[in-house]
Write a protein that holds these residues in place. Sequence first.
Motif, PDB file in Angstrom:
ATOM      1  N   HIS A 173      22.010 -20.215 -10.071  1.00  0.00           N
ATOM      2  CA  HIS A 173      22.829 -20.123  -9.271  1.00  0.00           C
ATOM      3  C   HIS A 173      23.995 -19.420 -10.153  1.00  0.00           C
ATOM      4  O   HIS A 173      25.586 -19.561  -9.381  1.00  0.00           O
ATOM      5  N   ARG A 174      23.913 -17.437 -10.338  1.00  0.00           N
ATOM      6  CA  ARG A 174      25.002 -17.140 -10.649  1.00  0.00           C
ATOM      7  C   ARG A 174      25.764 -15.718  -9.542  1.00  0.00           C
ATOM      8  O   ARG A 174      26.124 -14.940 -10.024  1.00  0.00           O
ATOM      9  N   GLY A 175      25.289 -16.334  -8.304  1.00  0.00           N
ATOM     10  CA  GLY A 175      25.080 -15.563  -6.838  1.00  0.00           C
ATOM     11  C   GLY A 175      23.677 -14.430  -6.566  1.00  0.00           C
ATOM     12  O   GLY A 175      22.943 -14.698  -7.822  1.00  0.00           O
ATOM     13  N   GLN A 176      23.816 -13.997  -5.177  1.00  0.00           N
ATOM     14  CA  GLN A 176      23.292 -12.982  -4.774  1.00  0.00           C
ATOM     15  C   GLN A 176      23.702 -12.055  -4.038  1.00  0.00           C
ATOM     16  O   GLN A 176      24.036 -12.201  -3.394  1.00  0.00           O
ATOM     17  N   ARG A 177      23.238 -11.216  -4.087  1.00  0.00           N
ATOM     18  CA  ARG A 177      24.013  -9.783  -2.680  1.00  0.00           C
ATOM     19  C   ARG A 177      22.674  -8.978  -3.657  1.00  0.00           C
ATOM     20  O   ARG A 177      21.761  -8.789  -4.332  1.00  0.00           O
ATOM     21  N   ILE A 178      22.494  -7.801  -2.651  1.00  0.00           N
ATOM     22  CA  ILE A 178      21.576  -6.951  -2.296  1.00  0.00           C
ATOM     23  C   ILE A 178      21.487  -6.061  -3.666  1.00  0.00           C
ATOM     24  O   ILE A 178      22.453  -5.585  -3.627  1.00  0.00           O
ATOM     25  N   ASP A 179      20.688  -5.604  -4.267  1.00  0.00           N
ATOM     26  CA  ASP A 179      20.238  -4.587  -4.587  1.00  0.00           C
ATOM     27  C   ASP A 179      21.048  -5.452  -6.353  1.00  0.00           C
ATOM     28  O   ASP A 179      21.171  -4.421  -6.650  1.00  0.00           O
ATOM     29  N   GLN A 180      20.325  -6.482  -6.394  1.00  0.00           N
ATOM     30  CA  GLN A 180      21.668  -7.121  -7.652  1.00  0.00           C
ATOM     31  C   GLN A 180      20.633  -7.086  -8.515  1.00  0.00           C
ATOM     32  O   GLN A 180      21.668  -6.782  -9.428  1.00  0.00           O
ATOM     33  N   TYR A 181      19.393  -6.787  -8.588  1.00  0.00           N
ATOM     34  CA  TYR A 181      18.808  -6.301  -9.913  1.00  0.00           C
ATOM     35  C   TYR A 181      17.697  -4.918  -9.234  1.00  0.00           C
ATOM     36  O   TYR A 181      17.210  -5.000  -8.698  1.00  0.00           O
ATOM     37  N   LYS A 182      17.859  -3.931 -10.085  1.00  0.00           N
ATOM     38  CA  LYS A 182      17.178  -2.889  -9.270  1.00  0.00           C
ATOM     39  C   LYS A 182      15.754  -2.210 -11.566  1.00  0.00           C
ATOM     40  O   LYS A 182      16.610  -2.087 -12.313  1.00  0.00           O
ATOM     41  N   MET A 183      14.721  -1.707 -10.571  1.00  0.00           N
ATOM     42  CA  MET A 183      13.621  -1.856 -11.754  1.00  0.00           C
ATOM     43  C   MET A 183      12.769  -0.609 -11.188  1.00  0.00           C
ATOM     44  O   MET A 183      12.320  -0.689 -10.208  1.00  0.00           O
ATOM     45  N   PRO A 184      13.678   0.395 -12.357  1.00  0.00           N
ATOM     46  CA  PRO A 184      12.377   1.420 -11.558  1.00  0.00           C
ATOM     47  C   PRO A 184      10.882   1.474 -12.306  1.00  0.00           C
ATOM     48  O   PRO A 184      10.352   0.820 -13.040  1.00  0.00           O
ATOM     49  N   VAL A 185      10.561   1.861 -10.696  1.00  0.00           N
ATOM     50  CA  VAL A 185       8.462   1.415 -11.765  1.00  0.00           C
ATOM     51  C   VAL A 185       7.801   2.759 -10.522  1.00  0.00           C
ATOM     52  O   VAL A 185       8.322   3.181  -9.790  1.00  0.00           O
ATOM     53  N   LYS A 186       6.898   2.636 -11.320  1.00  0.00           N
ATOM     54  CA  LYS A 186       5.654   3.533 -10.939  1.00  0.00           C
ATOM     55  C   LYS A 186       4.075   2.823 -10.072  1.00  0.00           C
ATOM     56  O   LYS A 186       3.612   1.582  -9.686  1.00  0.00           O
ATOM     57  N   LEU A 187       4.479   3.385  -8.171  1.00  0.00           N
ATOM     58  CA  LEU A 187       3.539   2.953  -7.702  1.00  0.00           C
ATOM     59  C   LEU A 187       2.008   3.663  -7.701  1.00  0.00           C
ATOM     60  O   LEU A 187       2.539   5.205  -8.099  1.00  0.00           O
ATOM     61  N   GLN A 188       1.032   2.917  -8.024  1.00  0.00           N
ATOM     62  CA  GLN A 188      -0.168   4.205  -8.105  1.00  0.00           C
ATOM     63  C   GLN A 188      -0.621   4.127  -5.888  1.00  0.00           C
ATOM     64  O   GLN A 188       0.093   3.326  -5.245  1.00  0.00           O
ATOM     65  N   LYS A 189      -0.783   5.308  -6.072  1.00  0.00           N
ATOM     66  CA  LYS A 189      -1.375   5.343  -5.196  1.00  0.00           C
ATOM     67  C   LYS A 189      -2.544   4.559  -4.193  1.00  0.00           C
ATOM     68  O   LYS A 189      -3.155   3.755  -5.068  1.00  0.00           O
ATOM     69  N   GLY A 190      -2.627   3.698  -2.715  1.00  0.00           N
ATOM     70  CA  GLY A 190      -3.335   2.239  -2.618  1.00  0.00           C
ATOM     71  C   GLY A 190      -2.992   1.235  -2.488  1.00  0.00           C
ATOM     72  O   GLY A 190      -1.044   1.184  -2.795  1.00  0.00           O
ATOM     73  N   SER A 191      -3.208   0.236  -3.026  1.00  0.00           N
ATOM     74  CA  SER A 191      -2.603  -0.950  -2.882  1.00  0.00           C
ATOM     75  C   SER A 191      -1.837  -1.113  -3.962  1.00  0.00           C
ATOM     76  O   SER A 191      -2.530  -0.820  -5.761  1.00  0.00           O
TER      77      SER A 191
ATOM     78  N   ASP B 273       1.431  -1.181  -0.408  1.00  0.00           N
ATOM     79  CA  ASP B 273      -0.276   0.005   0.476  1.00  0.00           C
ATOM     80  C   ASP B 273       1.012   1.186  -0.372  1.00  0.00           C
ATOM     81  O   ASP B 273       1.536   1.622   1.096  1.00  0.00           O
ATOM     82  N   SER B 274       0.514   2.423  -1.580  1.00  0.00           N
ATOM     83  CA  SER B 274       1.503   3.264  -1.114  1.00  0.00           C
ATOM     84  C   SER B 274       0.771   4.244  -0.359  1.00  0.00           C
ATOM     85  O   SER B 274      -0.684   4.243  -1.092  1.00  0.00           O
ATOM     86  N   GLU B 275       1.373   5.420   0.453  1.00  0.00           N
ATOM     87  CA  GLU B 275       0.712   6.179   0.374  1.00  0.00           C
ATOM     88  C   GLU B 275       0.312   7.359  -0.538  1.00  0.00           C
ATOM     89  O   GLU B 275      -0.055   8.624  -1.007  1.00  0.00           O
TER      90      GLU B 275
END
Length: 397
Positions: free
Chosen positions: A333-351, A300-302
């Motif tokens: 199985h090529r490794g895992q790390r924080i922020d490995q993939y960054k995806m810019p998106v738009k959240l709508q207000k609410g759910s 839920d986005s404000e």
Amino acid sequence: MQLMLVAISIPVSITEMRYCLLITFCAFALTPAGQAEPSPDLSEQIAIIQAVGTEGMGNREAAAAFQKLSQEKPTSLLPLLRAVESSNAIARNWLRSAIEVIAERATAAGHPLPLNALRDFLSDREQSPEARRLTFELMLAIDRDATEGMIPSFIDDPSNELRRDAVAQILGKAKKQLADSDEAAAKTYQIALDAARDVDQIQEIAKAFTEMGLELDLPRHFGFLTNWKVVGPFHNLERAGFAEKFAPEENFKLDATYTGKESEVAWQPLSTSDPYGKVDLNKPYGKLKEVTAYAYHEFDSEKNQEVELRLGCKNAWKLWLNGELIFGRDEYHRGQRIDQYKMPVKLQKGSNSILLKLCQNEQKQDWTVQWEFQLRVCDSTGAAILATNRPDANSSQ
């Protein structure tokens, strides 16, 4: 004796390109001044650099433009720095090298660099973070004391490259305070935590909190999503599950029952207490192979807002936001790390619905057992964006 440049090899990697740039500059610098071509129009040479592409496209022309740019006066530094923002990654490397060569030549010859103009550029937060960082490094060579005096102002800078230095200063202060007062150190560490964006600095702060006996809600600080609904397993025989559309993709209902790999399957809750938000699918399903599962979260986005979904995962995956496929990776199985993939998106207000598909393959080595992911929501600097329906830290939901 003179060294003339006859041919230029086309660089095919960053390392080779830097080598090529060095050879090119040395050859040109040793050519008698009388034989050098007249200084070209600066914007024209920048445009040639910016036209460089992948697989060697435009490299020969870029190398020639680099030669000419290398002979420019220090007054050309600002136009070159401004050009970084609109350049691709390969062109940025050429521009950075040209900027460094111009600055080194001017310094060696005793010619002043435009310190005031560089300071104004550094202070302009609308400029490219990479170019501003390079400007900071140039200024350090001119007036280290005055430039280092600017570091505290980077504490809320949108450029993580600069913000990191300000956080490092605060961490240094906190470490010194530990010798006298945990209370004072804790307050300083908290200031550093609020500003920090780089994972290694946050981990250093978390370790200090632990050693002082203080609690720190890392999942909340990062914005990791820790409460999910999962369903599975479905098959991934011969790795075909990634492409196959199983029922949750076409008939998504949290109260639905689906035909799984070996039996009927239904959605069930899965939460994690891992400090870095790792959600382990082996926990509800066991250490299975050649399987697929789905994970669902409602955020839920404000307000309507642009955010980044940042995923870490060593399995094949696809991600949907509000029913729209955002991205996927069919590799294992090529490794895992924080922020490995960054995806810019738009959240709508609410759910907002977030659906993840996660495939495990047939490999049986110990290092292929993991079937897990970590996903967080943040802004472009890495600051957490929290859902209005996020449970409290002490909630069992």
